[in-house]
Design an enzyme around this catalytic site. Structure first.
Site, PDB file in Angstrom:
ATOM      1  CB  SER A 234     -62.072  28.532  51.888  1.00 38.14           C
ATOM      2  OG  SER A 234     -62.414  28.044  50.633  1.00 38.14           O
ATOM      3  CE  LYS A 238     -59.438  23.119  50.443  1.00 38.08           C
ATOM      4  NZ  LYS A 238     -60.824  22.912  50.155  1.00 38.08           N
ATOM      5  CD1 TRP A 325     -65.388  25.052  45.129  1.00 41.09           C
ATOM      6  CD2 TRP A 325     -66.121  23.766  43.459  1.00 41.09           C
ATOM      7  NE1 TRP A 325     -64.293  24.659  44.400  1.00 41.09           N
ATOM      8  CE2 TRP A 325     -64.723  23.868  43.367  1.00 41.09           C
ATOM      9  CE3 TRP A 325     -66.803  22.993  42.495  1.00 41.09           C
ATOM     10  CZ2 TRP A 325     -63.963  23.237  42.374  1.00 41.09           C
ATOM     11  CZ3 TRP A 325     -66.052  22.369  41.503  1.00 41.09           C
ATOM     12  CH2 TRP A 325     -64.662  22.488  41.452  1.00 41.09           C
ATOM     13  CG  HIS A 375     -66.768  29.834  49.540  1.00 45.49           C
ATOM     14  ND1 HIS A 375     -66.605  28.648  50.228  1.00 45.49           N
ATOM     15  CD2 HIS A 375     -65.519  30.284  49.253  1.00 45.49           C
ATOM     16  CE1 HIS A 375     -65.309  28.391  50.345  1.00 45.49           C
ATOM     17  NE2 HIS A 375     -64.632  29.370  49.763  1.00 45.49           N
TER      18      HIS A 375
HETATM   19  C1  GCU Z   1     -61.256  27.087  45.529  1.00 43.72           C
HETATM   20  C2  GCU Z   1     -60.914  25.652  45.832  1.00 43.72           C
HETATM   21  C3  GCU Z   1     -61.434  25.221  47.184  1.00 43.72           C
HETATM   22  C4  GCU Z   1     -61.017  26.206  48.250  1.00 43.72           C
HETATM   23  C5  GCU Z   1     -61.409  27.600  47.841  1.00 43.72           C
HETATM   24  C6  GCU Z   1     -60.933  28.698  48.783  1.00 43.72           C
HETATM   25  O1  GCU Z   1     -62.636  27.209  45.329  1.00 43.72           O
HETATM   26  O2  GCU Z   1     -61.410  24.848  44.788  1.00 43.72           O
HETATM   27  O3  GCU Z   1     -60.953  23.941  47.520  1.00 43.72           O
HETATM   28  O4  GCU Z   1     -61.550  25.860  49.498  1.00 43.72           O
HETATM   29  O5  GCU Z   1     -60.846  27.906  46.580  1.00 43.72           O
HETATM   30  O6  GCU Z   1     -59.935  28.542  49.477  1.00 43.72           O
HETATM   31  O7  GCU Z   1     -61.571  29.760  48.778  1.00 43.72           O
END
Ligand code: GCU
Length: 397
Positions: A234, A238, A325, A375
């Site tokens: 997540s 990144k 998402w 997720h």
């Molecule tokens: C939120 C956010 C995402 C991210 C995520 C996470 O949903 O919008 O961009 O990847 O948190 O880190 O779990």
């Protein structure tokens, strides 16, 4: 400005493929005719991501790490692994490492990954200290004993060890707390000025921290720092992609459900958007990135080029089918459109030309899968990462 931000926050995210605007992806190989021209093009793309999205590290003067505590070792997992907890200091912050080594390791490959809530959540062991730093979704943002082992299902520790890898993890809040604090806390406190509009947000800061941990791993005899796979889920996916792009010493990078700002194509504007991420998490990217709110077509790059910055090193992008998402299809397309760069460099890239069926991984120098479920990080994900890392980091042993 303020008005467009307000719109972004109220606007309902789009989840309908038929409403994706027409777009053209920038060509990672623009102006490149042969492999010898790739390094210069790569530098250009890397600089664009640094100045327009993640932000540059302001100085390398504070890169030095020191070992604060050499760390106790003890056998765990019925004696087949050693738990080691060295503490290193970086820019005035203590980074508490939790290292799990196969018994009697010498020069083993490793997975390096931040955890979200503290080392004590990865493994239920009373010898792992609770982090004293800011932790999200906790009363008063404090870690507590009840969370020991709470994230264990996301860390296939035993499988990692049984396959001959070490696992190195640390709490990302040791480097920088994940809160919009005006860059006053974490390692930022050691830097005299607030970041300029092209200087690091938190993701770039976390990525920098991973490189400094890699510096430390290079001083150990147990871990082979030339065979470290940087992994993240997540927001930390990144981070792992940006860490791998910036630091060619990372042998492999893994993005688990990284979504917007990670592996997902920004121009698709499906699920989380650039405007939305910049609004809800204003500290993650540099201020220049705000220019692209509802304005993705002006980006000089898209996220397939972030994946391509790993070339020719292996990179894995993973999605989860219910994690809309994060835009699973956009993540696949980034892996696919990074492939021409790998091919130019004589590597396979991603074998699958079309999005593969759920739970059917495709693995070349680029790996991709979309697994069933939502997720998270699961054993299925780790099984693929271990297989992929074995193939690329162990085949010549
Ligand atoms: C939120 C956010 C995402 C991210 C995520 C996470 O949903 O919008 O961009 O990847 O948190 O880190 O779990």
């Amino acid at each position: 400005g303020i008005a467009s931000v307000a719109v972004a926050q109220d606007a309902k995210p789009n989840y309908d493929e038929s409403k994706i605007p027409a777009y053209t992806l920038p060509n990672p190989l623009a102006g490149v005719e042969s492999a010898v021209q790739w390094p210069a093009r790569r530098e250009q793309i890397l600089a664009q991501f640094a100045t327009e999205m993640f932000g540059k590290v302001p100085t390398d003067k504070l890169n030095a790490i020191s070992v604060k505590d050499a760390g106790a070792r003890k056998p765990v997992l019925g004696g087949k692994a050693t738990m080691w907890q060295p503490v290193i200091t970086l820019a005035g912050r203590d980074l508490h490492l939790l290292v799990l080594l196969p018994k009697e390791s010498r020069n083993v490959p490793a997975f390096l990954a931040y955890n979200f809530h503290g080392n004590h959540t990865v493994l239920d062991d009373l010898d792992i200290p609770l982090t004293k730093n800011w932790v999200r979704s906790k009363p008063e943002n404090r870690a507590s004993d009840e969370d020991r082992g709470s994230a264990a299902s996301r860390w296939a520790v035993e499988k990692i060890i049984d396959n001959g890898f070490a696992l190195v993890t640390l709490y990302y809040g040791d480097v920088d707390p994940d809160v919009d604090d005006g860059f006053e806390n974490g390692v930022h406190a050691a830097f005299p000025n607030k970041p300029a509009s092209d200087q690091w947000g938190s993701i770039a800061t976390w990525a920098w921290g991973l490189s400094r941990v890699l510096d430390f791993l290079g001083t150990t005899s147990e871990i082979d720092a030339t065979r470290v796979a940087v992994m993240g889920h997540s927001r930390l996916g990144k981070t792992s992609l940006w860490a791998g792009a910036n630091d060619p010493r990372f042998a492999l990078a893994i993005s688990n459900n990284s979504g917007c700002g990670g592996a997902a194509i920004s121009r698709r504007r499906i699920g989380e958007s650039v405007a939305r991420i910049n609004t809800v998490f204003p500290h993650w990217f540099c201020d220049n990135f705000v220019k692209y709110n509802d304005n993705e077509s002006q980006l000089p790059f898209d996220q397939h080029m972030l994946v391509a910055l790993m070339a020719p090193r292996p990179v894995y992008v993973a999605s989860a089918v219910e994690d809309t998402w994060a835009d699973p299809r956009g993540e696949f397309l980034a892996a696919k459109h990074a492939t021409p760069v790998y091919e130019l460099l004589g590597r396979e890239g991603l074998p699958a030309a079309k999005m593969p069926p759920v739970d059917e991984p495709s693995q070349g120098s680029i790996g991709y899968h979309v697994r069933s479920g939502g997720h998270s990080v699961t054993d299925f994900d780790w099984t693929q990462y271990i297989k992929f890392a074995k193939q690329h980091l162990m085949e010549n042993e």
